[in-house]
Design a protein around this motif. Structure first.
Motif, mmCIF file in Angstrom:
data_model
loop_
_atom_site.group_PDB
_atom_site.id
_atom_site.type_symbol
_atom_site.label_atom_id
_atom_site.label_comp_id
_atom_site.label_asym_id
_atom_site.label_seq_id
_atom_site.Cartn_x
_atom_site.Cartn_y
_atom_site.Cartn_z
ATOM 1 N N MET A 1 0.851 -1.185 0.000
ATOM 2 C CA MET A 1 0.000 0.000 0.000
ATOM 3 C C MET A 1 0.889 1.239 0.000
ATOM 4 O O MET A 1 1.892 1.281 0.684
ATOM 5 C CB MET A 1 -0.899 0.030 1.233
ATOM 6 N N GLY A 2 0.451 2.213 -0.716
ATOM 7 C CA GLY A 2 1.159 3.478 -0.764
ATOM 8 C C GLY A 2 0.527 4.491 0.163
ATOM 9 O O GLY A 2 -0.389 4.196 0.937
ATOM 10 N N ALA A 3 1.007 5.715 0.080
ATOM 11 C CA ALA A 3 0.519 6.792 0.955
ATOM 12 C C ALA A 3 -0.973 7.035 0.772
ATOM 13 O O ALA A 3 -1.705 7.227 1.742
ATOM 14 C CB ALA A 3 1.305 8.071 0.691
ATOM 15 N N SER A 4 -1.430 7.015 -0.473
ATOM 16 C CA SER A 4 -2.852 7.304 -0.706
ATOM 17 C C SER A 4 -3.761 6.214 -0.141
ATOM 18 O O SER A 4 -4.826 6.504 0.413
ATOM 19 C CB SER A 4 -3.108 7.484 -2.203
ATOM 20 N N GLU A 5 -3.342 4.952 -0.235
ATOM 21 C CA GLU A 5 -4.156 3.849 0.300
ATOM 22 C C GLU A 5 -4.206 3.878 1.823
ATOM 23 O O GLU A 5 -5.262 3.655 2.426
ATOM 24 C CB GLU A 5 -3.620 2.491 -0.169
ATOM 25 N N VAL A 6 -3.065 4.142 2.446
ATOM 26 C CA VAL A 6 -3.030 4.224 3.917
ATOM 27 C C VAL A 6 -3.877 5.396 4.394
ATOM 28 O O VAL A 6 -4.665 5.270 5.335
ATOM 29 C CB VAL A 6 -1.575 4.331 4.430
ATOM 30 N N ALA A 7 -3.736 6.541 3.733
ATOM 31 C CA ALA A 7 -4.535 7.710 4.102
ATOM 32 C C ALA A 7 -6.020 7.434 3.901
ATOM 33 O O ALA A 7 -6.859 7.839 4.723
ATOM 34 C CB ALA A 7 -4.094 8.924 3.294
ATOM 35 N N ALA A 8 -6.366 6.722 2.812
ATOM 36 C CA ALA A 8 -7.770 6.388 2.557
ATOM 37 C C ALA A 8 -8.309 5.450 3.634
ATOM 38 O O ALA A 8 -9.448 5.601 4.087
ATOM 39 C CB ALA A 8 -7.912 5.754 1.180
ATOM 40 N N PHE A 9 -7.489 4.474 4.064
ATOM 41 C CA PHE A 9 -7.921 3.549 5.113
ATOM 42 C C PHE A 9 -8.156 4.280 6.427
ATOM 43 O O PHE A 9 -9.180 4.084 7.084
ATOM 44 C CB PHE A 9 -6.880 2.447 5.301
ATOM 45 N N LEU A 10 -7.222 5.146 6.809
ATOM 46 C CA LEU A 10 -7.378 5.885 8.058
ATOM 47 C C LEU A 10 -8.552 6.856 7.979
ATOM 48 O O LEU A 10 -9.273 7.062 8.953
ATOM 49 C CB LEU A 10 -6.080 6.614 8.409
ATOM 50 N N SER A 11 -8.761 7.430 6.810
ATOM 51 C CA SER A 11 -9.920 8.307 6.606
ATOM 52 C C SER A 11 -11.215 7.509 6.712
ATOM 53 O O SER A 11 -12.204 7.970 7.291
ATOM 54 C CB SER A 11 -9.812 8.976 5.241
ATOM 55 N N TYR A 12 -11.221 6.299 6.156
ATOM 56 C CA TYR A 12 -12.381 5.418 6.255
ATOM 57 C C TYR A 12 -12.704 5.114 7.713
ATOM 58 O O TYR A 12 -13.863 5.133 8.123
ATOM 59 C CB TYR A 12 -12.100 4.135 5.476
ATOM 60 N N LEU A 13 -11.656 4.807 8.494
ATOM 61 C CA LEU A 13 -11.880 4.527 9.916
ATOM 62 C C LEU A 13 -12.508 5.725 10.622
ATOM 63 O O LEU A 13 -13.436 5.575 11.409
ATOM 64 C CB LEU A 13 -10.563 4.168 10.601
ATOM 65 N N ALA A 14 -11.974 6.900 10.337
ATOM 66 C CA ALA A 14 -12.450 8.098 11.031
ATOM 67 C C ALA A 14 -13.836 8.522 10.567
ATOM 68 O O ALA A 14 -14.698 8.852 11.390
ATOM 69 C CB ALA A 14 -11.456 9.242 10.822
ATOM 70 N N ASN A 15 -14.075 8.511 9.266
ATOM 71 C CA ASN A 15 -15.321 9.069 8.731
ATOM 72 C C ASN A 15 -16.473 8.076 8.666
ATOM 73 O O ASN A 15 -17.576 8.382 9.110
ATOM 74 C CB ASN A 15 -15.070 9.663 7.348
ATOM 75 N N GLU A 16 -16.234 6.910 8.107
ATOM 76 C CA GLU A 16 -17.332 5.968 7.918
ATOM 77 C C GLU A 16 -17.559 5.067 9.126
ATOM 78 O O GLU A 16 -18.690 4.763 9.471
ATOM 79 C CB GLU A 16 -17.085 5.121 6.669
ATOM 80 N N LYS A 17 -16.491 4.631 9.757
ATOM 81 C CA LYS A 17 -16.627 3.774 10.933
ATOM 82 C C LYS A 17 -16.762 4.571 12.216
ATOM 83 O O LYS A 17 -17.144 4.029 13.248
ATOM 84 C CB LYS A 17 -15.428 2.820 11.050
ATOM 85 N N ALA A 18 -16.421 5.849 12.168
ATOM 86 C CA ALA A 18 -16.524 6.759 13.320
ATOM 87 C C ALA A 18 -15.835 6.209 14.562
ATOM 88 O O ALA A 18 -16.392 6.204 15.652
ATOM 89 C CB ALA A 18 -17.986 7.092 13.614
ATOM 90 N N VAL A 19 -14.597 5.729 14.378
ATOM 91 C CA VAL A 19 -13.848 5.215 15.516
ATOM 92 C C VAL A 19 -13.325 6.371 16.349
ATOM 93 O O VAL A 19 -13.220 7.503 15.881
ATOM 94 C CB VAL A 19 -12.682 4.300 15.066
ATOM 95 N N SER A 20 -12.977 6.080 17.584
ATOM 96 C CA SER A 20 -12.462 7.116 18.466
ATOM 97 C C SER A 20 -11.053 7.506 18.047
ATOM 98 O O SER A 20 -10.393 6.809 17.276
ATOM 99 C CB SER A 20 -12.453 6.624 19.914
ATOM 100 N N ALA A 21 -10.594 8.622 18.580
ATOM 101 C CA ALA A 21 -9.251 9.100 18.263
ATOM 102 C C ALA A 21 -8.196 8.098 18.709
ATOM 103 O O ALA A 21 -7.202 7.882 18.013
ATOM 104 C CB ALA A 21 -9.015 10.457 18.916
ATOM 105 N N SER A 22 -8.413 7.459 19.854
ATOM 106 C CA SER A 22 -7.426 6.491 20.337
ATOM 107 C C SER A 22 -7.371 5.257 19.434
ATOM 108 O O SER A 22 -6.296 4.710 19.191
ATOM 109 C CB SER A 22 -7.727 6.089 21.781
ATOM 110 N N THR A 23 -8.509 4.820 18.900
ATOM 111 C CA THR A 23 -8.533 3.694 17.978
ATOM 112 C C THR A 23 -7.829 4.055 16.673
ATOM 113 O O THR A 23 -7.079 3.268 16.107
ATOM 114 C CB THR A 23 -9.977 3.252 17.696
ATOM 115 N N HIS A 24 -8.046 5.281 16.210
ATOM 116 C CA HIS A 24 -7.401 5.767 14.992
ATOM 117 C C HIS A 24 -5.884 5.805 15.181
ATOM 118 O O HIS A 24 -5.125 5.365 14.302
ATOM 119 C CB HIS A 24 -7.946 7.155 14.661
ATOM 120 N N LYS A 25 -5.437 6.301 16.317
ATOM 121 C CA LYS A 25 -3.999 6.358 16.611
ATOM 122 C C LYS A 25 -3.408 4.958 16.717
ATOM 123 O O LYS A 25 -2.278 4.710 16.292
ATOM 124 C CB LYS A 25 -3.745 7.127 17.905
ATOM 125 N N GLN A 26 -4.164 4.021 17.276
ATOM 126 C CA GLN A 26 -3.686 2.644 17.397
ATOM 127 C C GLN A 26 -3.539 1.999 16.019
ATOM 128 O O GLN A 26 -2.580 1.270 15.771
ATOM 129 C CB GLN A 26 -4.630 1.833 18.273
#
Length: 97
Positions: A1-26
């Protein structure tokens, strides 16, 4: 995975899954560990991906008046146990063992 895929995955976690900040950092820390220690790939862009800010929440506590009202409704062993728990900060299972 490149930068765009990793950023998209983390964005997915934050926006669509609405995970907490600590889960996102983990999740970010897990990706950093995977690339750095498992795959032995140094990706400087991975540390530059934004980290969400944690919300600072104050604990909910009872006021002195609330505690007095609560104690007024208790008697005998229940009052003693409540005062012991409140005064020492013990947990319920610590006082009942």
């Amino acid at each position: 995975m490149g930068a765009s895929e990793v950023a998209a995955f983390l964005s997915y976690l934050a926006n669509e899954k609405a995970v907490s900040a600590s889960t996102h950092k983990q999740a970010l820390a897990a990706l950093l560990f995977l690339y750095k220690h498992v795959l032995r790939i140094d990706l400087p862009w991975l540390t530059e991906i934004g980290k969400p800010r944690s919300s600072h929440r104050l604990p909910v506590v009872l006021s002195t008046e609330d505690i007095s009202t609560l104690f007024a409704h208790l008697s005998d062993v229940h009052l003693l146990l409540a005062k012991l728990l409140y005064g020492t900060g013990m947990r319920l299972n610590e006082a009942t063992c």
